[in-house]
Design an enzyme around this catalytic site. Structure first.
Site, PDB file in Angstrom:
ATOM      1  N   TYR A 149       0.861  -1.187   0.000  1.00 49.84           N
ATOM      2  CA  TYR A 149       0.000   0.000   0.000  1.00 49.84           C
ATOM      3  C   TYR A 149       0.890   1.226   0.000  1.00 49.84           C
ATOM      4  O   TYR A 149       1.824   1.318   0.808  1.00 49.84           O
ATOM      5  CB  TYR A 149      -0.885  -0.012   1.249  1.00 49.84           C
ATOM      6  CG  TYR A 149      -1.793   1.179   1.404  1.00 49.84           C
ATOM      7  CD1 TYR A 149      -1.555   2.123   2.405  1.00 49.84           C
ATOM      8  CD2 TYR A 149      -2.890   1.374   0.577  1.00 49.84           C
ATOM      9  CE1 TYR A 149      -2.393   3.225   2.567  1.00 49.84           C
ATOM     10  CE2 TYR A 149      -3.737   2.477   0.729  1.00 49.84           C
ATOM     11  CZ  TYR A 149      -3.474   3.392   1.734  1.00 49.84           C
ATOM     12  OH  TYR A 149      -4.302   4.481   1.880  1.00 49.84           O
ATOM     13  N   ASP A 244       9.362   2.627  -0.268  1.00 48.08           N
ATOM     14  CA  ASP A 244       8.324   3.351   0.475  1.00 48.08           C
ATOM     15  C   ASP A 244       8.535   3.001   1.950  1.00 48.08           C
ATOM     16  O   ASP A 244       8.095   1.954   2.421  1.00 48.08           O
ATOM     17  CB  ASP A 244       6.937   2.936  -0.005  1.00 48.08           C
ATOM     18  CG  ASP A 244       5.844   3.626   0.812  1.00 48.08           C
ATOM     19  OD1 ASP A 244       4.659   3.447   0.472  1.00 48.08           O
ATOM     20  OD2 ASP A 244       6.181   4.327   1.781  1.00 48.08           O
ATOM     21  N   LYS A 272       4.710   9.347   8.962  1.00 49.25           N
ATOM     22  CA  LYS A 272       4.496   8.800  10.310  1.00 49.25           C
ATOM     23  C   LYS A 272       5.536   9.270  11.343  1.00 49.25           C
ATOM     24  O   LYS A 272       5.431  10.364  11.881  1.00 49.25           O
ATOM     25  CB  LYS A 272       4.453   7.268  10.230  1.00 49.25           C
ATOM     26  CG  LYS A 272       3.267   6.756   9.373  1.00 49.25           C
ATOM     27  CD  LYS A 272       3.233   5.245   9.298  1.00 49.25           C
ATOM     28  CE  LYS A 272       2.273   4.749   8.233  1.00 49.25           C
ATOM     29  NZ  LYS A 272       0.878   4.663   8.685  1.00 49.25           N
TER      30      LYS A 272
END
Ligand code: KE4
Length: 432
Positions: A149, A244, A272
């Site tokens: 994702y 990623d 994050k």
């Protein structure tokens, strides 16, 4: 032992009202508990390794707001730094020293990053890096992996993980065929499949993007040689390699998975942890590539709140805390104890299970496995995972509400928290 029948009256009231106001009653799909059943608990406050819901129940938290809370929620030094920063305003929309400071910390930490651009989410970071890799190579196709994702931008909603997998969505309506016609997919850990795609699309592939350690199909580690193989293949075919690390960055190691595995991509996305719980994302990499980003170069990307002083402040303080000697050794030790304990207990109570951990990231599947990719992950008993999730939730342990997510620890988690969690897990696994 925490009580086993938590009172959730207020949570239910608040969530019922929310469903009239917001689609599914949430601001992000995975929070709705769709795949684990039952109602989500409504948070009132968080601190360290703990959550308190609006009914006053306390939980040991292994979601950590999906990764940012690696120093524990509301760390006093982060909160203090934010109070100070608040006095100077909440947003500038102009250059600030804080961006220089965090940029230098990221550049010093992450092997691939020579220049960095801050944005407001991991999705934005992946959108920016996609446009940049296409501009730099003058090619349009990309390779992603099933179950990975990279945020919700159109081009990535192809066999995506996380909430897309959780909801069992084929992908998403509203995504034009043109937007995904240049997105090729391969099974994670399958170098032959990647090589075949490069052969079939010679000179057309801008790059390969992946989660170097998958967290969005459940926890799936790279097989030995997989990352190195991708590095060789992308060099061979003139394509870029993009890690990623929105989830793995500063979690798998201070320098991310690329430091841990010794494989250096051309570009990296982050999010994050580098915002310490405030909205942030970033993409960065080789200077010759990043110099193409506007206004230094022609590749346009912008954002009103990018480089926000509060997010920069929280990120700076978080990375300072992570630099403390022994941090990652502690995270590795408590997370290994947790993951090994969970697997051991599952086996002792008769459940086929596999999984593991790397540093402060862990996961388990109710299948004997092994799980090398998303197809393997989908063979796990997700209904049993749902029963396990609800069972430990009712005993004060909060795990991500989906089999297709990972678990996160923080250096606020104590040995006692791990012991308590394992005791609760044994109780529940004996009864599901
Ligand atoms: P955000 O746009 O959610 O900040 O980041 C997107 C993203 C990109 N890349 C990776 C590897 C990610 O894990 C994410 C976001 N992770 C999910 C949790 N699996 C966020 C939680 C959610 O969607 O509510």
């Amino acid at each position: 032992m925490l009580n086993t029948t938590i009172k959730t009256t207020k949570s239910q009231e608040v969530f019922a009202a929310a469903q009239n106001l917001m689609p599914g009653g949430v601001s992000s799909p995975v929070r709705a508990f769709k795949s684990v059943g039952g109602q989500p608990i409504v948070f009132d406050r968080v601190k360290g390794a703990y959550i308190w819901d609006v009914d006053g129940n306390q939980y040991i938290d292994y979601v950590g707001t999906w990764g940012p809370a690696i120093c524990g929620h509301a760390h006093p030094e982060v909160i203090a730094a934010l109070h100070e920063a608040l006095e100077k305003g909440t947003s500038f929309g102009a250059p600030s020293v804080l961006e220089n400071v965090l940029a230098e910390m990221v550049i010093d930490a992450v092997p691939s990053i020579e220049m960095v651009r801050f944005v407001n989410s991991g999705t934005e970071a992946c959108m920016g890096v996609l446009r940049l890799m296409r501009a730099f190579t003058n090619r349009e196709k990309i390779i992603k992996f099933e179950g990975c994702y990279h945020g919700h931008a159109d081009a990535f909603l192809v066999k995506a993980g996380s909430g897309v997998a959780t909801l069992g969505l084929p992908d998403s309506p509203g995504v034009p065929k043109l937007a995904t016609s240049t997105t090729l997919t391969a099974p994670f850990n399958d170098l032959e499949a990647v090589k075949a795609l490069f052969e079939e699309n010679r000179d057309e592939i801008a790059g390969v993007i992946l989660e170097p350690v998958v967290g969005n199909a459940g926890f799936i580690a790279p097989d030995a040689g997989f990352l190195e193989g991708l590095r060789e293949l992308t060099h061979e075919y003139g394509a870029l390699l993009v890690f990623d690390e929105v989830m793995t960055g500063f979690r798998i190691a201070y320098g991310g998975a690329q430091e841990k595995f010794g494989v250096t991509p051309d570009l990296t996305t982050l999010g994050k942890v580098i915002g310490g719980g405030l909205p942030v994302g970033a993409y960065g990499g080789r200077r010759d590539i990043m110099s193409m980003v506007a206004p230094a170069g022609p590749v346009y990307q912008a954002g009103t709140l990018s480089g926000n002083p509060l997010a920069m402040t929280a990120g700076i303080k978080t990375l300072e805390l992570l630099q403390k000697p022994g941090t990652y050794e502690y995270l590795e030790r408590i997370t290994k104890k947790l993951a090994d304990g969970l697997l051991q207990i599952a086996k002792e109570t008769g459940h086929p299970v596999c999984g593991g951990q790397i540093s402060a990231m862990f996961g388990l599947f109710f299948t004997s496995g092994p799980v090398h990719n998303y197809e393997d992950a989908k063979k796990s008993d997700t209904a049993k995972f749902g029963r396990f999730h609800r069972g430990i939730l009712e005993r004060g342990v909060y795990l991500a509400p989906s089999q297709f997510e990972a678990g996160f620890t923080s250096f606020a988690h104590t040995e006692e928290d791990i012991e308590q969690t394992l005791a609760v897990a044994r109780d529940v696994m004996s009864s599901i």
